[in-house]
Design an enzyme around this catalytic site. Structure first.
Site, PDB file in Angstrom:
ATOM      1  N   GLN A  34      -4.816  -2.089   9.760  1.00 23.34           N
ATOM      2  CA  GLN A  34      -4.242  -3.396   9.019  1.00 23.34           C
ATOM      3  C   GLN A  34      -5.110  -4.525   9.871  1.00 23.34           C
ATOM      4  O   GLN A  34      -4.739  -4.707  10.957  1.00 23.34           O
ATOM      5  CB  GLN A  34      -2.996  -3.766   8.789  1.00 23.34           C
ATOM      6  CG  GLN A  34      -2.702  -4.862   7.974  1.00 23.34           C
ATOM      7  CD  GLN A  34      -3.093  -4.913   6.657  1.00 23.34           C
ATOM      8  OE1 GLN A  34      -3.244  -3.854   5.742  1.00 23.34           O
ATOM      9  NE2 GLN A  34      -3.847  -6.129   6.110  1.00 23.34           N
TER      10      GLN A  34
ATOM     11  N   LYS B 144       0.808  -1.242  -0.032  1.00 24.20           N
ATOM     12  CA  LYS B 144      -0.016  -0.038  -0.110  1.00 24.20           C
ATOM     13  C   LYS B 144       0.852   1.176   0.003  1.00 24.20           C
ATOM     14  O   LYS B 144       0.436   2.315  -0.691  1.00 24.20           O
ATOM     15  CB  LYS B 144      -1.119   0.144   1.281  1.00 24.20           C
ATOM     16  CG  LYS B 144      -2.089  -0.849   0.950  1.00 24.20           C
ATOM     17  CD  LYS B 144      -2.694  -1.284   2.110  1.00 24.20           C
ATOM     18  CE  LYS B 144      -3.693  -2.567   2.281  1.00 24.20           C
ATOM     19  NZ  LYS B 144      -4.215  -3.015   3.317  1.00 24.20           N
TER      20      LYS B 144
ATOM     21  N   ASP C  74     -10.879   2.498   4.448  1.00 16.25           N
ATOM     22  CA  ASP C  74     -11.416   1.203   5.036  1.00 16.25           C
ATOM     23  C   ASP C  74     -12.999   0.783   4.812  1.00 16.25           C
ATOM     24  O   ASP C  74     -13.126   0.030   4.523  1.00 16.25           O
ATOM     25  CB  ASP C  74     -10.487   0.505   5.688  1.00 16.25           C
ATOM     26  CG  ASP C  74     -10.007  -0.885   5.169  1.00 16.25           C
ATOM     27  OD1 ASP C  74     -10.118  -0.962   3.862  1.00 16.25           O
ATOM     28  OD2 ASP C  74      -9.639  -1.468   6.102  1.00 16.25           O
TER      29      ASP C  74
END
Length: 289
Positions: A103, A59, A126
């Site tokens: 994450q 990322k 997200d």
């Protein structure tokens, strides 16, 4: 949608992702040329899981390639939920940060729901905050889950007609199954969501004009489950004796499906690309750029 010639298109998700990233880089470049700060994504990694570290590194590289800034906050596996929430709050208050991604998976003892709910919805790239999910449900999303966004982009790029289509989604996760079902419904598809308790799954799939498999069961969808001319989006990835396989029998689908995403270079590259797009969207909304 054009007449199908019975030739299956195997989607090159990487090529499509690179095309979109080029467009993102051009827009970010215009902000930089105007003397403005560039969009910034903050990633939080708790623990030392090699796969998670690899995802984070990917990322960060993707951000760099489109000219975005990326910062990383690492915490040890021994970190408490309070420690993680404190880092999230610091990033919430940082005006130079536009997107925050924590994450997953998180170590035991840390609630992913609590962490997601702590992220500023304006920076929730997200799309796991309850407010973000609620806006999608109401049909007024600003940010949305990256993998479903990537799947929808693929369907659009390949000219798959969604209005009035029978769409079947296998899997009801919060990160893929539920949001992609809502996105398809918003485009006027008739959506059936299936899961581990669904009866007659094969027969339901055989009626699908659009089939999204996101359940993590290797090669669950066989060739005779697929309606001729259907668009098949395979989100699942499983490791079988060192071989990565999807939820769909890709080889068997050739010559039956109109389009199919492979488990490599399929939806995966699009997921990270939609994360970049979400970060740019958050930047625009926050800075009124």
């Amino acid at each position: 949608m054009s007449e199908w010639n019975k030739q299956t298109i195997v989607v090159d998700g990487l090529a499509l992702a690179q095309d979109i990233r080029k467009q993102l880089a051009e827009e970010v470049g215009r902000y930089a040329a105007a003397g403005k700060r560039v969009p910034c994504l903050a990633v939080v990694l708790v623990g030392d899981d090699p796969a998670s570290a690899s995802y984070i590194a990917g990322k960060q590289r993707a951000c760099a390639r489109v000219g975005m800034a990326a910062i990383e906050r690492r915490l040890p596996a021994s970190a408490s939920e309070r420690d993680v929430l404190q880092v999230v709050e610091e990033l919430n208050r940082d005006d130079t940060v536009d997107g925050i991604l924590v994450q997953l998976p998180l170590p035991k003892g840390i609630s992913p729901n609590n962490v997601a709910a702590a992220i500023d919805p304006a920076k929730d790239v997200d799309a796991l905050h309850p407010n973000t999910a609620g806006k999608l449900l109401l049909g007024t999303p600003t940010l949305a889950a990256c993998t479903p966004l990537g799947a929808m982009e693929i369907l659009d790029r390949y000219g798959i007609e969604l209005e009035g289509a029978n769409a079947v989604v296998i899997g009801r996760s919060n990160i893929v199954g539920k949001p992609v079902s809502l996105m398809l419904l918003a485009r006027n598809a008739t959506v059936t969501m299936c899961h581990s308790k669904t009866r007659n799954l094969k027969q339901i799939c055989q009626q699908a004009d659009v089939l999204v498999a996101a359940v993590g069961v290797p090669r669950l969808v066989k060739a005779d489950w697929i309606k001729p001319g259907a668009a098949v989006i395979d989100v699942g990835v499983s490791n079988i004796d060192g071989e990565l396989v999807g939820d769909v029998d890709t080889d068997g689908a050739i010559g039956i499906a109109r389009i199919i995403t492979p488990h490599r270079r399929g939806v995966g590259p699009m997921t990270i690309t939609m994360l970049l797009r979400n970060t740019l969207t958050a930047y625009r909304d926050r800075t009124r750029a």
